[in-house]
Design a protein around this motif. Structure first.
Motif, PDB file in Angstrom:
ATOM      1  N   PRO A  76      55.233  81.683  73.010  1.00  0.00           N
ATOM      2  CA  PRO A  76      55.318  82.896  72.182  1.00  0.00           C
ATOM      3  C   PRO A  76      56.749  83.400  72.056  1.00  0.00           C
ATOM      4  O   PRO A  76      57.184  83.799  70.975  1.00  0.00           O
ATOM      5  CB  PRO A  76      54.477  83.913  72.947  1.00  0.00           C
ATOM      6  CG  PRO A  76      53.701  83.151  73.928  1.00  0.00           C
ATOM      7  CD  PRO A  76      54.403  81.883  74.184  1.00  0.00           C
ATOM      8  N   TYR A  77      57.478  83.318  73.134  1.00  0.00           N
ATOM      9  CA  TYR A  77      58.862  83.796  73.112  1.00  0.00           C
ATOM     10  C   TYR A  77      59.713  82.914  72.203  1.00  0.00           C
ATOM     11  O   TYR A  77      60.485  83.408  71.384  1.00  0.00           O
ATOM     12  CB  TYR A  77      59.421  83.800  74.536  1.00  0.00           C
ATOM     13  CG  TYR A  77      60.867  84.248  74.586  1.00  0.00           C
ATOM     14  CD1 TYR A  77      61.189  85.605  74.615  1.00  0.00           C
ATOM     15  CD2 TYR A  77      61.893  83.328  74.567  1.00  0.00           C
ATOM     16  CE1 TYR A  77      62.498  86.015  74.633  1.00  0.00           C
ATOM     17  CE2 TYR A  77      63.213  83.726  74.584  1.00  0.00           C
ATOM     18  CZ  TYR A  77      63.511  85.075  74.626  1.00  0.00           C
ATOM     19  OH  TYR A  77      64.815  85.477  74.638  1.00  0.00           O
ATOM     20  N   SER A  94      70.940  97.497  69.663  1.00  0.00           N
ATOM     21  CA  SER A  94      70.090  97.901  70.784  1.00  0.00           C
ATOM     22  C   SER A  94      68.665  98.155  70.305  1.00  0.00           C
ATOM     23  O   SER A  94      67.697  97.788  70.969  1.00  0.00           O
ATOM     24  CB  SER A  94      70.709  99.119  71.456  1.00  0.00           C
ATOM     25  OG  SER A  94      69.850 100.160  71.523  1.00  0.00           O
ATOM     26  N   GLU A  95      68.563  98.759  69.082  1.00  0.00           N
ATOM     27  CA  GLU A  95      67.221  99.012  68.546  1.00  0.00           C
ATOM     28  C   GLU A  95      66.477  97.699  68.312  1.00  0.00           C
ATOM     29  O   GLU A  95      65.316  97.549  68.673  1.00  0.00           O
ATOM     30  CB  GLU A  95      67.368  99.754  67.221  1.00  0.00           C
ATOM     31  CG  GLU A  95      66.162 100.621  66.877  1.00  0.00           C
ATOM     32  CD  GLU A  95      66.478 101.482  65.675  1.00  0.00           C
ATOM     33  OE1 GLU A  95      65.913 101.208  64.622  1.00  0.00           O
ATOM     34  OE2 GLU A  95      67.316 102.391  65.806  1.00  0.00           O
ATOM     35  N   ASN A 116      62.259  92.977  72.391  1.00  0.00           N
ATOM     36  CA  ASN A 116      61.725  92.965  73.756  1.00  0.00           C
ATOM     37  C   ASN A 116      60.285  93.451  73.784  1.00  0.00           C
ATOM     38  O   ASN A 116      59.432  92.863  74.440  1.00  0.00           O
ATOM     39  CB  ASN A 116      62.572  93.861  74.662  1.00  0.00           C
ATOM     40  CG  ASN A 116      63.847  93.149  75.055  1.00  0.00           C
ATOM     41  OD1 ASN A 116      63.911  91.929  74.951  1.00  0.00           O
ATOM     42  ND2 ASN A 116      64.852  93.888  75.473  1.00  0.00           N
ATOM     43  N   ASN A 117      60.050  94.570  73.045  1.00  0.00           N
ATOM     44  CA  ASN A 117      58.691  95.117  73.047  1.00  0.00           C
ATOM     45  C   ASN A 117      57.704  94.122  72.453  1.00  0.00           C
ATOM     46  O   ASN A 117      56.612  93.933  72.968  1.00  0.00           O
ATOM     47  CB  ASN A 117      58.634  96.423  72.234  1.00  0.00           C
ATOM     48  CG  ASN A 117      59.295  97.541  73.001  1.00  0.00           C
ATOM     49  OD1 ASN A 117      59.391  97.456  74.226  1.00  0.00           O
ATOM     50  ND2 ASN A 117      59.753  98.556  72.312  1.00  0.00           N
ATOM     51  N   ILE A 164      53.449  90.258  73.191  1.00  0.00           N
ATOM     52  CA  ILE A 164      52.915  88.905  73.008  1.00  0.00           C
ATOM     53  C   ILE A 164      52.571  88.287  74.344  1.00  0.00           C
ATOM     54  O   ILE A 164      51.491  87.742  74.554  1.00  0.00           O
ATOM     55  CB  ILE A 164      53.935  88.019  72.256  1.00  0.00           C
ATOM     56  CG1 ILE A 164      53.990  88.449  70.798  1.00  0.00           C
ATOM     57  CG2 ILE A 164      53.564  86.557  72.339  1.00  0.00           C
ATOM     58  CD1 ILE A 164      55.133  87.865  70.042  1.00  0.00           C
ATOM     59  N   ILE A 165      53.532  88.442  75.294  1.00  0.00           N
ATOM     60  CA  ILE A 165      53.311  87.836  76.610  1.00  0.00           C
ATOM     61  C   ILE A 165      52.117  88.503  77.293  1.00  0.00           C
ATOM     62  O   ILE A 165      51.271  87.842  77.892  1.00  0.00           O
ATOM     63  CB  ILE A 165      54.587  87.914  77.462  1.00  0.00           C
ATOM     64  CG1 ILE A 165      55.613  86.943  76.864  1.00  0.00           C
ATOM     65  CG2 ILE A 165      54.317  87.538  78.905  1.00  0.00           C
ATOM     66  CD1 ILE A 165      56.951  86.995  77.486  1.00  0.00           C
ATOM     67  N   ALA A 166      52.038  89.860  77.156  1.00  0.00           N
ATOM     68  CA  ALA A 166      50.908  90.568  77.772  1.00  0.00           C
ATOM     69  C   ALA A 166      49.602  90.067  77.164  1.00  0.00           C
ATOM     70  O   ALA A 166      48.632  89.811  77.879  1.00  0.00           O
ATOM     71  CB  ALA A 166      51.052  92.059  77.554  1.00  0.00           C
ATOM     72  N   GLY A 167      49.617  89.900  75.824  1.00  0.00           N
ATOM     73  CA  GLY A 167      48.421  89.402  75.142  1.00  0.00           C
ATOM     74  C   GLY A 167      48.072  88.015  75.630  1.00  0.00           C
ATOM     75  O   GLY A 167      46.907  87.705  75.876  1.00  0.00           O
ATOM     76  N   ASP A 168      49.114  87.203  75.776  1.00  0.00           N
ATOM     77  CA  ASP A 168      48.909  85.832  76.218  1.00  0.00           C
ATOM     78  C   ASP A 168      48.311  85.806  77.621  1.00  0.00           C
ATOM     79  O   ASP A 168      47.371  85.067  77.904  1.00  0.00           O
ATOM     80  CB  ASP A 168      50.264  85.102  76.212  1.00  0.00           C
ATOM     81  CG  ASP A 168      50.083  83.605  76.327  1.00  0.00           C
ATOM     82  OD1 ASP A 168      49.177  83.094  75.667  1.00  0.00           O
ATOM     83  OD2 ASP A 168      50.827  82.979  77.093  1.00  0.00           O
TER      84      ASP A 168
END
Lengths: 116, 406
Positions: A107-108, B182-183, B189-190, B195-199
């Motif tokens: 995903p990254y 930065s934005e 990052n968010n 995505i990673i959390a979903g994964d």
């Protein structure tokens, strides 16, 4: 043994294995890598951090093969010599380790390629 | 050497990247990658990972002194030391050669174009001889200086203001760039975190489902006859098997069924044991029965045996005599097979209407004769079943029973 680097690595590996067996409470791979200097850009650093996270999630047997292959650049034969495992096992473990790491990072990497 | 085929493309890709393939296989997998987008993306991902690791590797090079010390302690000479100063020099030039070359070229070129003192003198001399002072309109030196000074002040003022404005603009641009970067970084990052959390959540779900499946398989696998006990069953039979008159025999039958919570399927246990007791009001006989069944996937063979007219005196002092006196006239035995399809039942308007029952077999009701049963199994509540069936055996048995999961 004719392959000197493999010979040295085998000695180093055995020493490491002994040390780990003696005291399992010491620095993890992740902690070891954290101490390094950081000359990378933020994208590289983030990917590297994720790679290290992914590596630390691997089983010891897969992690060792992956590091010997990707970090130390050893051939399958050399890895088999260093670890004392058959080449067929080395092949399978390296493939599985890479697949696992790719699955975690996919995903990254996909997101990264959108921005690059 | 493992040969390439369609099923091991991913494995072959790994080997290709590790340079562990024969030329023929290499060509095949390269062609495959060209035509397969998934494989192509897998290859890109591997390359990105390798690239990142390579950069990480380059950033961590132990000093030569440390490496030499390690080699020295092993009684060996580090190759760099062995090669001596020439190796160090070549390494230095390899690293900084281009930069040094560019620097040297710049200096030489600069020297070539810079006017030296002799050239300057020639130019001055030439000017003096060729241009006479009369040809030039004269202006007083003080006026020139004054004018120059005014112009220079005005110019300086303008250039200072411009510079200030430019600096302000640059600062603004820089701040806006920093802010945007930065934005964007935060957004990226968010997004990545999500995505990673979903994964991770998906992976956890998959793991749960795998463990659930394992659990299901465990239920379906024969380990211990009583391990799968999920429900008991009580049956009441209304029978007329003892002749012309309809009589009622109450069977207290406890058997076991299993209930799969994941597929919501009720099934006979793999190995089923039931005990029956009955009392016939017509004959005044008491009976005791045993029922064994074995669930072979879709068919459940079942053996039922009943002995009537058993007296309690059987268990008294003289067992031999009591057994000898017993009358087994009303004993019966059945061997039937129940069709036991693994279906969820008939579903209508989101209501599980249960499933049909069909049993076939043979039994000895006075004489050996075929046995058949038809009925229906209703789902009363979530895991409570009501079974009603008519068994043609003798003159027929109607039985009603229910089972409850727990």
């Amino acid at each position: 043994m004719t392959n000197t680097p493999a010979f040295l690595l085998r000695i180093a590996r055995n020493l490491c294995v002994n040390a780990v067996r003696k005291d399992r409470g010491h620095a993890s791979f992740e902690e070891y890598m954290v101490g390094e200097k950081d000359p990378h850009t933020s994208g590289d650093k983030e990917l590297l951090d994720l790679i290290k996270d992914a590596i630390s999630q691997l089983d010891d047997k897969y992690r060792e093969m992956f590091i010997l292959r990707e970090y130390d650049g050893l051939s399958y034969l050399d890895i088999a010599e260093v670890t004392g495992e058959p080449v067929s096992t080395v092949k399978v473990r390296i493939h599985r380790a890479k697949q696992k790491i790719r699955e975690i990072l996919q995903p990254y990497i996909e997101e990264l390629s959108k921005f690059s | 050497m493992e040969k390439y085929n369609e099923n091991n493309a991913s494995e072959m890709l790994t080997k290709l990247m590790d340079n562990e393939l024969s030329a023929a296989d290499k060509e095949k997998i390269i062609n495959k990658i060209k035509s397969d987008d998934d494989l192509q993306s897998e290859k890109n991902a591997h390359e990105k990972i390798r690239e990142a690791i390579k950069k990480d590797e380059d950033s961590f090079k132990p000093p030569i002194a440390a490496t030499s010390a390690v080699f020295g302690s092993l009684g060996m000479k580090y190759p760099v030391e062995a090669a001596g100063a020439s190796f160090l020099i070549s390494t230095f030039f390899k690293k900084y050669g281009v930069a040094l070359g560019v620097l040297a070229l710049t200096i030489v070129t600069g020297l070539f174009f810079l006017p030296n003192e002799k050239t300057k003198a020639n130019i001055t001399e030439k000017g003096k001889t060729e241009i006479s002072s009369e040809q030039i309109p004269t202006v007083s030196q003080s006026k020139i200086d004054e004018q120059k000074s005014d112009e220079s002040i005005a110019k300086n003022n303008v250039s200072n203001e411009n510079r200030k404005q430019q600096e302000i603009n640059r600062d603004k641009d820089l701040n806006s760039f920093k802010h945007n970067t930065s934005e964007n970084n935060n957004k990226l990052n968010n997004k990545i975190k999500n995505i990673i959390a979903g994964d991770i959540a998906n992976k956890q779900k998959q793991t749960k489902s795998v463990s659930d499946n394992l659990e299901n398989n465990k239920i379906a696998t024969f380990h211990n006859p009583f391990e799968n006990v999920q429900a008991s069953r009580s049956m009441i039979d209304f029978s007329n098997f003892n002749g012309q008159k309809i009589q009622t025999a109450v069977f207290a039958n406890t058997s076991y069924r299993k209930y799969n919570y994941y597929t919501d399927i009720h099934k006979e246990s793999i190995f089923n044991v039931g005990f029956n007791g009955f009392n016939s009001q017509e004959t005044g006989n008491n009976g005791l029965g045993v029922q064994l069944s074995l669930n072979l996937s879709r068919i459940s063979p079942k053996f039922s045996g009943y002995l009537s007219q058993l007296r309690l005196s059987v268990l008294s002092e003289n067992i031999q005599n009591s057994l000898g006196e017993s009358d087994f006239g009303n004993s019966r035995a059945m061997l039937t097979a129940r069709l036991n399809p693994e279906i969820e039942g008939i579903n209508l308007l989101n209501t599980d209407l249960g499933r049909p029952i069909l049993e076939l077999g043979v039994g000895n009701f006075e004489v050996i004769q075929p046995v058949g049963a038809v009925g229906y199994e209703f789902r009363i509540f979530a895991n409570t079943l009501l079974e009603a069936k008519y068994t043609h055996f003798g003159s027929g048995i109607i039985s009603i029973g229910f089972s409850k999961g727990f």
